[in-house]
Write a protein that holds these residues in place. Structure first.
Motif, PDB file in Angstrom:
ATOM      1  N   TYR A  48       0.845  -1.191   0.000  1.00 62.36           N
ATOM      2  CA  TYR A  48       0.000   0.000   0.000  1.00 62.36           C
ATOM      3  C   TYR A  48       0.885   1.248   0.000  1.00 62.36           C
ATOM      4  CZ  TYR A  48      -4.113   2.801   1.288  1.00 62.36           C
ATOM      5  OH  TYR A  48      -5.151   3.712   1.308  1.00 62.36           O
ATOM      6  N   HIS A  49       0.755   2.067  -1.044  1.00 59.62           N
ATOM      7  CA  HIS A  49       1.566   3.267  -1.173  1.00 59.62           C
ATOM      8  C   HIS A  49       0.881   4.257  -2.097  1.00 59.62           C
ATOM      9  CE1 HIS A  49       2.622   0.999  -4.784  1.00 59.62           C
ATOM     10  NE2 HIS A  49       3.081   2.120  -5.303  1.00 59.62           N
ATOM     11  N   GLN A  50       1.376   5.492  -2.095  1.00 60.21           N
ATOM     12  CA  GLN A  50       0.848   6.523  -2.975  1.00 60.21           C
ATOM     13  C   GLN A  50       1.527   6.453  -4.332  1.00 60.21           C
ATOM     14  OE1 GLN A  50       1.283  10.152  -0.507  1.00 60.21           O
ATOM     15  NE2 GLN A  50      -0.687  10.730  -1.385  1.00 60.21           N
ATOM     16  N   THR A  52       3.302   7.908  -7.296  1.00 62.24           N
ATOM     17  CA  THR A  52       4.087   9.125  -7.504  1.00 62.24           C
ATOM     18  C   THR A  52       3.776   9.762  -8.852  1.00 62.24           C
ATOM     19  OG1 THR A  52       5.930   7.829  -8.381  1.00 62.24           O
ATOM     20  CG2 THR A  52       5.965   8.334  -6.024  1.00 62.24           C
ATOM     21  N   GLU A  69      -7.983   3.707  -2.621  1.00 60.23           N
ATOM     22  CA  GLU A  69      -7.988   4.254  -1.266  1.00 60.23           C
ATOM     23  C   GLU A  69      -9.059   3.636  -0.376  1.00 60.23           C
ATOM     24  OE1 GLU A  69      -7.946   8.490  -1.896  1.00 60.23           O
ATOM     25  OE2 GLU A  69      -5.814   8.429  -2.409  1.00 60.23           O
ATOM     26  N   TRP A  84      -4.503   4.037 -11.537  1.00 59.73           N
ATOM     27  CA  TRP A  84      -4.493   4.891 -10.362  1.00 59.73           C
ATOM     28  C   TRP A  84      -3.966   6.261 -10.751  1.00 59.73           C
ATOM     29  CZ3 TRP A  84      -2.237  -0.126  -9.733  1.00 59.73           C
ATOM     30  CH2 TRP A  84      -3.008  -1.005  -8.969  1.00 59.73           C
ATOM     31  N   GLU A  88      -2.821   8.798  -5.570  1.00 61.79           N
ATOM     32  CA  GLU A  88      -3.806   7.838  -5.066  1.00 61.79           C
ATOM     33  C   GLU A  88      -3.100   6.687  -4.338  1.00 61.79           C
ATOM     34  OE1 GLU A  88      -7.684   5.309  -6.621  1.00 61.79           O
ATOM     35  OE2 GLU A  88      -6.419   6.324  -8.095  1.00 61.79           O
ATOM     36  N   TRP A  89      -3.578   6.369  -3.145  1.00 58.67           N
ATOM     37  CA  TRP A  89      -3.063   5.230  -2.397  1.00 58.67           C
ATOM     38  C   TRP A  89      -3.595   3.957  -3.035  1.00 58.67           C
ATOM     39  CZ3 TRP A  89       0.393   5.307   1.575  1.00 58.67           C
ATOM     40  CH2 TRP A  89       0.722   6.570   2.100  1.00 58.67           C
ATOM     41  N   HIS A  90      -2.745   2.914  -3.095  1.00 65.77           N
ATOM     42  CA  HIS A  90      -3.170   1.682  -3.754  1.00 65.77           C
ATOM     43  C   HIS A  90      -2.313   0.490  -3.334  1.00 65.77           C
ATOM     44  CE1 HIS A  90       0.076   3.205  -6.282  1.00 65.77           C
ATOM     45  NE2 HIS A  90       0.214   1.987  -6.762  1.00 65.77           N
ATOM     46  N   GLU A  91      -2.828  -0.700  -3.667  1.00 65.86           N
ATOM     47  CA  GLU A  91      -2.149  -1.944  -3.315  1.00 65.86           C
ATOM     48  C   GLU A  91      -2.634  -3.043  -4.261  1.00 65.86           C
ATOM     49  OE1 GLU A  91      -1.375  -3.923   0.909  1.00 65.86           O
ATOM     50  OE2 GLU A  91      -3.493  -3.982   0.359  1.00 65.86           O
TER      51      GLU A  91
END
Length: 121
Positions: A48-50, A52, A69, A84, A88-91
């Protein structure tokens, strides 16, 4: 998070120049672009990260789950394209294995070429 389709059934048959194949257009971009292959083994995860930069994840083989998110995971399989936006945060994760191509660029607009999966289900 948006999910698009680039599977064969989303493509167009090409016969120009005596050709015989189906092309699923994915993206056109101006400026810098980064394209990479990602291989997740059993129980693999892209944490899970934003983002870039805007990112498009094309699922090539295997299956897994992606989320933006929200905490809701959406199953993804070959032919799906997960998009994304920047920031946006995603995984993405898989219980089995998953291979994907990732495209990162400031100028991504997958909606100009691929149908949104929610529109064809």
């Amino acid at each position: 998070m948006e999910i698009y389709r680039f599977a064969k059934d989303s493509g167009k048959k090409i016969t120009q120049y005596n050709s015989d194949f189906v092309m699923s257009r994915v993206i056109r971009t101006e400026g810098g672009v980064h394209i990479g292959a990602m291989y997740l083994e059993k129980d693999g995860i892209i944490g899970y990260h934003q983002a870039t930069t805007p990112q498009l994840l094309l699922i090539i083989s295997g299956e897994g789950f992606a989320r933006g998110e929200s905490e809701e995971y959406i199953m993804v399989r070959p032919g799906d394209a997960v998009f994304w936006t920047k920031g946006e945060w995603h995984e993405t994760q898989t219980d089995t294995a998953l291979t994907a191509i990732v495209i990162e660029s400031e100028n991504l607009d997958p909606s100009s070429f691929m149908p949104n999966k929610s529109e064809i289900i």
